[in-house]
Every structure is written in C-alpha cells, then in structure tokens.
Design a protein around this motif. Structure first.
Motif, PDB file in Angstrom:
ATOM      1  N   GLY A   2     -19.464  -1.422  35.447  1.00 55.02           N
ATOM      2  CA  GLY A   2     -18.097  -0.845  35.844  1.00 55.02           C
ATOM      3  C   GLY A   2     -17.819  -1.367  37.102  1.00 55.02           C
ATOM      4  N   LEU A   3     -16.639  -1.475  37.372  1.00 51.82           N
ATOM      5  CA  LEU A   3     -16.042  -2.131  38.972  1.00 51.82           C
ATOM      6  C   LEU A   3     -14.795  -1.192  39.145  1.00 51.82           C
ATOM      7  N   THR A   4     -14.985  -0.182  40.218  1.00 53.67           N
ATOM      8  CA  THR A   4     -13.918   0.301  40.656  1.00 53.67           C
ATOM      9  C   THR A   4     -13.495   0.035  42.097  1.00 53.67           C
ATOM     10  N   ILE A   5     -12.110  -0.211  42.312  1.00 49.51           N
ATOM     11  CA  ILE A   5     -11.424  -0.374  43.538  1.00 49.51           C
ATOM     12  C   ILE A   5     -10.778   0.842  44.011  1.00 49.51           C
ATOM     13  N   PHE A   6     -10.897   0.766  45.267  1.00 55.68           N
ATOM     14  CA  PHE A   6     -10.361   2.300  45.904  1.00 55.68           C
ATOM     15  C   PHE A   6      -9.926   2.173  47.104  1.00 55.68           C
ATOM     16  N   LEU A  15     -16.781  -0.022  44.180  1.00 54.27           N
ATOM     17  CA  LEU A  15     -18.024   0.515  43.585  1.00 54.27           C
ATOM     18  C   LEU A  15     -18.440  -0.390  42.339  1.00 54.27           C
ATOM     19  N   ILE A  16     -19.695  -0.773  42.472  1.00 53.18           N
ATOM     20  CA  ILE A  16     -20.264  -1.539  41.386  1.00 53.18           C
ATOM     21  C   ILE A  16     -21.306  -0.803  40.495  1.00 53.18           C
ATOM     22  N   CYS A  17     -21.260  -0.519  39.256  1.00 50.29           N
ATOM     23  CA  CYS A  17     -22.271   0.007  38.566  1.00 50.29           C
ATOM     24  C   CYS A  17     -23.051  -1.320  37.902  1.00 50.29           C
ATOM     25  N   THR A  55     -22.462   3.506  33.731  1.00 54.13           N
ATOM     26  CA  THR A  55     -21.457   2.651  33.288  1.00 54.13           C
ATOM     27  C   THR A  55     -20.307   2.686  34.020  1.00 54.13           C
ATOM     28  N   GLU A  56     -19.711   3.711  34.732  1.00 52.31           N
ATOM     29  CA  GLU A  56     -18.489   3.584  35.458  1.00 52.31           C
ATOM     30  C   GLU A  56     -18.516   4.773  36.485  1.00 52.31           C
ATOM     31  N   THR A  57     -17.493   4.567  37.116  1.00 54.30           N
ATOM     32  CA  THR A  57     -17.317   5.529  38.595  1.00 54.30           C
ATOM     33  C   THR A  57     -15.886   5.950  38.652  1.00 54.30           C
ATOM     34  N   ALA A  58     -15.617   7.119  39.156  1.00 54.89           N
ATOM     35  CA  ALA A  58     -13.852   7.320  39.755  1.00 54.89           C
ATOM     36  C   ALA A  58     -14.176   7.993  41.038  1.00 54.89           C
ATOM     37  N   VAL A  59     -13.030   7.742  41.737  1.00 55.02           N
ATOM     38  CA  VAL A  59     -13.078   8.565  43.317  1.00 55.02           C
ATOM     39  C   VAL A  59     -11.833   9.156  43.344  1.00 55.02           C
ATOM     40  N   ASP A  65     -14.606  12.067  47.122  1.00 53.65           N
ATOM     41  CA  ASP A  65     -15.930  12.290  46.178  1.00 53.65           C
ATOM     42  C   ASP A  65     -15.970  11.261  45.010  1.00 53.65           C
ATOM     43  N   ILE A  66     -17.178  10.982  44.728  1.00 53.80           N
ATOM     44  CA  ILE A  66     -17.591   9.597  43.934  1.00 53.80           C
ATOM     45  C   ILE A  66     -18.148  10.519  42.610  1.00 53.80           C
ATOM     46  N   TYR A  67     -17.644  10.030  41.593  1.00 51.81           N
ATOM     47  CA  TYR A  67     -18.353  10.603  40.080  1.00 51.81           C
ATOM     48  C   TYR A  67     -18.738   9.327  39.275  1.00 51.81           C
TER      49      TYR A  67
END
Length: 234
Positions: A2-6, A15-17, A55-59, A65-67
């Motif tokens: 998973g890759l999240t840009i924020f 954030l890289i899973c 497998t994934e993140t959310a901000v 906060d990071i989930y």
C-alpha cells in the motif's frame, strides 16, 4: 503493498506498507525515511513481526492520525498519532460486526464533514464496514459476490476493485464497483447489473462473455474522472 500520499502542513509525505519487512514506513517525496512503524507489540496481540502484514494506511485530515490495516496478518486496525505513537486497536479476525476477514483497505470518509467515518474492507465477507474514527462499528456495506479491495473516494462516489466474485472461475475474473453517497451501487463495469430487491443488493458476478478485467486490485481516479485500474496476477 500500500502507498498513501498525504499533506502535512505545506509538505507531502508517503506511507509505505512493506508486507515483507512487516513495517509501515513514512518518507518524504525524495525517499528520506522519517520513521518506521514496527509490528504492534503494544497491542498485546502480536508476539513476533511476521504476524503483522500491513496492506494499507489512511491519514486523518483533522489531526494526522494514521490508521493501519493488517489485511494479510491478524486483521486488526491499529491507530497511531502523526508521530507513529500507538493509540488504540480494534477488529481482529472473526465473524462479528466489528471483526474482519482480510481488512485489505481503509479510507477516511469526509464526504459528510460533520460526521467523518472510516470505511474498512472485509474482503472475504464481500463487504466494506463503516466505523467511527475511534473504532466503534456503525454499519456494513454489503456487496454480495464481490471480493472487494480498497475503498477509494472521489467526489461523491465510492470506488473499489473486485478481484473475483464467488460465482466465477478464478482465471480472468473481476470487475469494478461504483457507489453513490448513500452506499448504493450505481455502476459495475465488467460485472452483471446491480439489482436491488427490497433494498438489498443481489449477488453479482463478472459479466459473461465479456473479459474486461483480469483481477483488478485497486482503482485511481484522476482530476478528469478517468479511472485507472492496476491488475493483480494478470
């Protein structure tokens, strides 16, 4: 996985899973490491790193906060503050409303700014589940037949890739789901028509003989509304 840009202030971060190293890694856009989230031994649920397979993140856009969802591990949701400090966890593998079976993806839903929520995948149960930002179960978005992946929000709509359905043979399977702001399926590219009876969505499957997708695993929607679909094992 998973890759999240924020955004954080005027800067952007990733954030890289890494589900081989059993870590979530925060970096800047040049790849400089800011911090790592190791396996969550603080929860008391994990005895060693390989049990944690994120497998994934959310901000959260409100407080950073990071989930983290442990979709290929023990199926917990772990909440951290913006510095990577553990806050709480919930879920885990099971069949209750608050449990998950492959919580593959997560998104913070701010379409109703007065009532922000989390939407979290439970792929083996063919659904997404909605929670408060502090982990209280609210409702389930049932998608019968659809092994749905990560929830993605763009505008008023909710999107997701289905890598296969329960009724189809495994090779060359899958389709896309698009839901409106009321969590109703309004379009299913590559699948049978979404039909509701007494308010309940009926089981869907890949449209036959169409061979549109081969195991779609995620979606991305650009500024023009075009949908980009990476495929797994295609």
């Amino acid at each position: 996985h998973g890759l999240t840009i924020f955004n954080e202030g005027e800067k952007q971060y990733l954030l890289i899973c890494d589900n081989s190293r059993n870590q979530v890694i925060k970096t800047d856009l040049k790849g400089k490491e800011i911090f790592k989230i190791e396996y969550p031994k603080e929860t008391g649920e994990y005895q060693y790193p390989s049990q944690f397979v994120p497998t994934e993140t959310a901000v959260s856009p409100y407080n950073g906060d990071i989930y983290v969802v442990d979709g290929y591990g023990k199926n917990f949701v772990i909440q951290y503050d913006s510095k990577g400090k553990y806050i709480r966890h919930w879920g885990g593998n099971g069949h209750e409303n608050f449990n998950f079976k492959c919580n593959h993806g997560v998104v913070v839903d701010i379409r109703n700014p007065s009532k922000p929520t989390l939407i979290i995948t439970s792929r083996q149960q063919n659904c997404w589940k909605r929670f408060t930002l502090d982990g209280n179960y609210l409702s389930t978005i049932h998608l019968p037949g659809s092994f749905i992946c990560r929830p993605v929000i763009k505008g008023d709509n909710l999107y997701g890739a289905v890598y296969r359905s329960t009724s189809e043979e495994y090779p060359n399977s899958g389709y896309i789901q698009i839901l409106d702001e009321n969590d109703k399926v309004i379009s299913s590219p590559g699948a049978s028509e979404p039909i509701y009876q007494n308010g309940q969505l009926q089981e869907q499957r890949k449209s036959d003989p169409a061979k549109v997708f081969m195991h779609p695993h995620d979606v991305c929607i650009d500024g023009d509304g075009s949908i980009y679909i990476p495929q797994w094992a295609s």
